[in-house]
Write an enzyme that holds these catalytic residues in place. Structure first.
Site, PDB file in Angstrom:
ATOM      1  N   HIS A 157     -32.629  22.068 -16.242  1.00  0.00           N
ATOM      2  CA  HIS A 157     -31.840  21.725 -15.050  1.00  0.00           C
ATOM      3  C   HIS A 157     -30.404  21.383 -15.439  1.00  0.00           C
ATOM      4  O   HIS A 157     -29.455  21.789 -14.762  1.00  0.00           O
ATOM      5  CB  HIS A 157     -32.436  20.497 -14.338  1.00  0.00           C
ATOM      6  CG  HIS A 157     -33.829  20.659 -13.824  1.00  0.00           C
ATOM      7  ND1 HIS A 157     -34.818  19.727 -14.069  1.00  0.00           N
ATOM      8  CD2 HIS A 157     -34.396  21.621 -13.061  1.00  0.00           C
ATOM      9  CE1 HIS A 157     -35.935  20.113 -13.459  1.00  0.00           C
ATOM     10  NE2 HIS A 157     -35.716  21.261 -12.857  1.00  0.00           N
ATOM     11  N   LYS A 195     -45.905  20.016  -4.182  1.00  0.00           N
ATOM     12  CA  LYS A 195     -46.135  19.295  -5.445  1.00  0.00           C
ATOM     13  C   LYS A 195     -46.368  17.818  -5.162  1.00  0.00           C
ATOM     14  O   LYS A 195     -45.725  17.259  -4.266  1.00  0.00           O
ATOM     15  CB  LYS A 195     -44.908  19.412  -6.367  1.00  0.00           C
ATOM     16  CG  LYS A 195     -44.581  20.817  -6.824  1.00  0.00           C
ATOM     17  CD  LYS A 195     -43.285  20.806  -7.649  1.00  0.00           C
ATOM     18  CE  LYS A 195     -42.900  22.191  -8.128  1.00  0.00           C
ATOM     19  NZ  LYS A 195     -41.549  22.204  -8.750  1.00  0.00           N
TER      20      LYS A 195
HETATM   21  O1  PNS Z   1     -37.549  22.066  -8.103  1.00  0.00           O
HETATM   22  P1  PNS Z   1     -38.389  22.702  -7.029  1.00  0.00           P
HETATM   23  O2  PNS Z   1     -39.713  21.976  -6.864  1.00  0.00           O
HETATM   24  O3  PNS Z   1     -38.577  24.172  -7.217  1.00  0.00           O
HETATM   25  O4  PNS Z   1     -37.550  22.513  -5.668  1.00  0.00           O
HETATM   26  C1  PNS Z   1     -38.075  22.967  -4.438  1.00  0.00           C
HETATM   27  C2  PNS Z   1     -37.284  22.359  -3.276  1.00  0.00           C
HETATM   28  C3  PNS Z   1     -37.312  20.834  -3.329  1.00  0.00           C
HETATM   29  C4  PNS Z   1     -35.857  22.840  -3.331  1.00  0.00           C
HETATM   30  C5  PNS Z   1     -37.977  22.882  -1.985  1.00  0.00           C
HETATM   31  O5  PNS Z   1     -39.315  22.475  -1.931  1.00  0.00           O
HETATM   32  C6  PNS Z   1     -37.258  22.442  -0.734  1.00  0.00           C
HETATM   33  O6  PNS Z   1     -36.341  23.109  -0.298  1.00  0.00           O
HETATM   34  N1  PNS Z   1     -37.645  21.254  -0.170  1.00  0.00           N
HETATM   35  C7  PNS Z   1     -36.990  20.660   0.951  1.00  0.00           C
HETATM   36  C8  PNS Z   1     -37.670  21.039   2.271  1.00  0.00           C
HETATM   37  C9  PNS Z   1     -37.235  22.406   2.759  1.00  0.00           C
HETATM   38  O7  PNS Z   1     -36.083  22.668   3.022  1.00  0.00           O
HETATM   39  N2  PNS Z   1     -38.228  23.327   2.846  1.00  0.00           N
HETATM   40  C10 PNS Z   1     -38.025  24.674   3.303  1.00  0.00           C
HETATM   41  C11 PNS Z   1     -37.717  25.589   2.123  1.00  0.00           C
HETATM   42  S1  PNS Z   1     -37.537  27.273   2.692  1.00  0.00           S
END
Ligand code: PNS
Length: 157
Positions: free
Chosen positions: A17, A41
């Protein structure tokens, strides 16, 4: 001025990251990193702990700021007036899910997602494996920033 949003679960932030944040900070004027909830998760660290670990690990980058947010990425992007969402790609296996999220976010709000490939030296890093290593006393040196290694040690002993 171009401001980008780099969202992720960062549970915890690792050197893969940090590499993406460092690259984004050279490409764009302002990078906002956001610790967010991934509903697929189980979270281990609280969002504010994740935010704090990212903050101390990016102190050397003057155009990077850190937030936590529980809600939609597109809502945060609108709130902070981000021009783009930035995501890292480790491998082809990341791409399918990332592409779908990028398309969903674009359909919902018009924002585009830009992908930054991780360097091959970081492409195996994943927070869930780092947590496993920390939990069972494995060697995580070189995989996470020092403040994160300390937090993992405090948590898992
Ligand atoms: O590091 P990660 O787990 O791949 O991140 C995923 C994350 C947190 C970016 C994704 O789950 C997310 O966007 N969460 C916020 C809720 C949201 O906007 N969901 C719709 C995604 S299309």
């Amino acid at each position: 001025m171009t401001r980008v949003l780099y969202p992720g679960s960062f549970d915890p932030v690792h050197n893969g990251h940090i590499e993406i944040i460092e690259t984004a900070s050279t490409l764009f004027d302002e990078v906002v990193v956001a610790a967010m909830i991934n509903t697929t998760k189980d979270g281990v660290f609280e969002l504010d702990d994740r935010e704090e670990m990212i903050t101390v690990s990016t102190e050397h980058l003057s155009n990077v700021s850190v937030k936590m947010f529980s809600g939609l990425v597109v809502d945060l992007a609108r709130e902070i007036d981000a021009d783009f969402i930035v995501k890292g790609l480790r491998a082809v296996s990341d791409f399918e899910n990332e592409l779908q999220m990028a398309q969903m976010n674009n359909a919902a709000s018009g924002i585009h997602t830009l992908f930054i490939p991780s360097a091959s030296r970081s492409s195996f890093l994943a927070s869930k494996f780092i947590r496993d290593f920390a939990r069972y006393g494995g060697n995580i040196s070189g995989m996470v920033p020092e403040p994160v290694a300390i937090r993992l040690k405090e948590r898992y002993g």
